[in-house]
Design an enzyme around this catalytic site. Structure first.
Site, short mmCIF file in Angstrom:
data_model
loop_
_atom_site.label_atom_id
_atom_site.label_comp_id
_atom_site.label_asym_id
_atom_site.label_seq_id
_atom_site.Cartn_x
_atom_site.Cartn_y
_atom_site.Cartn_z
N VAL A 111 -61.66 59.17 -27.16
CA VAL A 111 -60.72 58.11 -26.81
C VAL A 111 -60.37 57.31 -28.06
O VAL A 111 -61.14 57.29 -29.04
CB VAL A 111 -61.32 57.20 -25.70
CG1 VAL A 111 -62.60 56.52 -26.15
CG2 VAL A 111 -60.32 56.20 -25.17
N CYS A 112 -59.19 56.68 -28.04
CA CYS A 112 -58.74 55.74 -29.05
C CYS A 112 -58.49 56.44 -30.39
O CYS A 112 -57.68 57.36 -30.47
CB CYS A 112 -59.74 54.59 -29.17
SG CYS A 112 -59.12 53.14 -30.06
N ALA A 113 -59.17 56.06 -31.44
CA ALA A 113 -58.98 56.66 -32.76
C ALA A 113 -59.64 58.02 -32.88
O ALA A 113 -59.21 58.85 -33.68
CB ALA A 113 -59.54 55.73 -33.83
#
Length: 192
Positions: A111-113
């Site tokens: 998730v995310c970066a």
């Protein structure tokens, strides 16, 4: 963070580092424990179990990545956060474990970066993945999608802290099926 022992439980690993995102880490671990998974948190920081997360909260891992690398996992799920994602990317043991998951057709997610920083940089991101919608991340992915959560084969990706509960519910569905995911979502007051 591990739930009570039961040999039939799905084994989930959540690797963390200094600078990992705490909302994402907690959403993944808490939600999957509610599914009944045996969730373990592993630090990739050499010699350290306590990681200082991206907003300063300290989280104590259950084990080191060295110990985690000696086990088989049904799912490995990476939180994002910076510079946490860079620490995950730079951990050779973790990358070997993720390569094993992919090769064996076992589940993994980020998730995310982390889809861009960890997975794409190591050739582990599938076409059609998603990540934090910011310059510098999206261009690392092949044909990224704008979906909050994307499932491509045995890889699940998501965008960030605000989508991490949906991400964790999808990971749970991947492990336990839609009916169980709908039950957990209802108990959490989440509409799917």
């Amino acid at each position: 963070m591990s739930s009570t022992g039961d040999s039939t439980k799905k084994k989930v690993l959540v690797p963390i580092a200094d600078g990992s995102e705490e909302i994402e880490t907690t959403c993944i671990t808490d939600t999957l424990v509610r599914f009944g998974a045996d969730v373990s948190v592993a630090s990739v920081m050499p010699g350290e179990l306590v990681c200082t997360m991206s907003r300063g909260i300290k989280i104590m891992a259950d084990m080191t990545i060295d110990d985690a690398s000696k086990q088989e996992w049904d799912l490995i799920a990476l939180p994002g956060g910076m510079p946490g994602a860079e620490h995950l990317r730079d951990c050779d043991k973790l990358i070997s474990m993720l390569e094993h998951q992919k090769k064996e057709g076992k589940l993994y997610g980020a998730v995310c970066a982390s889809p861009a920083v960890v997975l794409a940089s190591k050739g582990l991101a599938a076409e059609g993945a998603t990540c934090y919608p910011a310059p510098g991340f999206r261009e690392e992915l092949m044909s990224p999608v704008d979906d909050e959560v994307s499932v491509t084969g045995n890889l699940t990706t998501s965008q960030g802290p605000g989508t991490s509960l949906k991400f964790a519910l999808q990971l749970g569905e991947n492990l336990y099926g839609k009916q169980k995911a709908d039950e957990v979502a209802a108990a959490l007051l989440v509409t799917r």
